[in-house]
Write an enzyme that holds these catalytic residues in place. Structure first.
Site, short mmCIF file in Angstrom:
data_model
loop_
_atom_site.label_atom_id
_atom_site.label_comp_id
_atom_site.label_asym_id
_atom_site.label_seq_id
_atom_site.Cartn_x
_atom_site.Cartn_y
_atom_site.Cartn_z
N HIS A 146 0.86 -1.19 0.00
CA HIS A 146 0.00 0.00 0.00
C HIS A 146 0.89 1.23 0.00
CE1 HIS A 146 0.72 -1.25 4.16
NE2 HIS A 146 0.65 0.03 4.50
N GLN A 147 0.45 2.24 -0.71
CA GLN A 147 1.20 3.50 -0.80
C GLN A 147 0.54 4.55 0.08
OE1 GLN A 147 3.75 5.04 -3.89
NE2 GLN A 147 1.92 6.01 -4.71
#
Length: 193
Positions: A146-147
């Site tokens: 996840h960013q």
């Protein structure tokens, strides 16, 4: 409790908790739901990946801001700053190199949309955008890539953060979700901006 501590750290010694760490504690019992694996409805997650489960929830309950074809955007349940969000592939992969070309492209496109929505709603002075790959790199949910997109303002690490080691979040997550979701740009909107 029968005995009272006269100074900070004495309770650690009293209870045999080892060497005091210098941190003061902000009691936040509402976070127990996260520790216990409960959702906003009081249902227990069952131990599965929370980033895989979020898309199965409604937008309000899951704090979902945007649903794309290959990725979605969601508020971070434990934000570093107001508006801290994550862009997450639906597919459960840990490594950046495991994303296919379409997932990589949409991850970046939705991250750009996130920056535009944050700019429209909160006018941050800057952003931290990044991915922690692996537990040793700081990834608390390292098994599902996840960013992070964290809006930043001058002075957002003020005396409360530095001295009190406490982060103040001035808005409820539901309110932040509603305002960001309403401002979310259409795909392709603002590409020339």
């Amino acid at each position: 409790m029968a005995e009272q501590a006269d100074h900070p750290g004495e309770l650690d010694e009293l209870w045999g908790a080892g060497t005091p760490d210098g941190f003061r504690r902000l009691w936040a019992p509402h976070r127990m739901a996260y520790i216990a694996g409960e959702t906003g409805t009081g249902q227990v997650d069952g131990g599965g990946c929370p980033l895989c489960r979020i898309p199965t929830l409604g937008d309000d309950e899951g704090l979902v801001l945007h649903r794309g074809t290959r990725v979605y955007a969601v508020l971070n349940l434990h934000p570093y700053n107001p508006g801290h969000l994550m862009v997450v592939p639906y597919r459960h992969v840990a490594g950046l190199d495991e994303l296919d070309t379409e997932e990589s492209a949409e991850l970046m496109a939705v991250t750009q949309q996130a920056v535009r929505a944050l700019r429209a709603v909160a006018s941050p002075h800057g952003y931290n955008v990044g991915i922690n790959l692996g537990h040793v790199a700081g990834g608390s949910l390292a098994d599902h890539l996840h960013q992070h997109v964290v809006p930043r303002w001058g002075g957002d690490a003020n005396f409360i953060t530095v001295i009190g080691q406490t982060k103040v979040i001035p808005q409820l997550l539901a309110e932040t979700r509603a305002s960001l979701a309403a401002a979310w740009p259409a795909p392709g909107a603002g590409d020339a901006a």
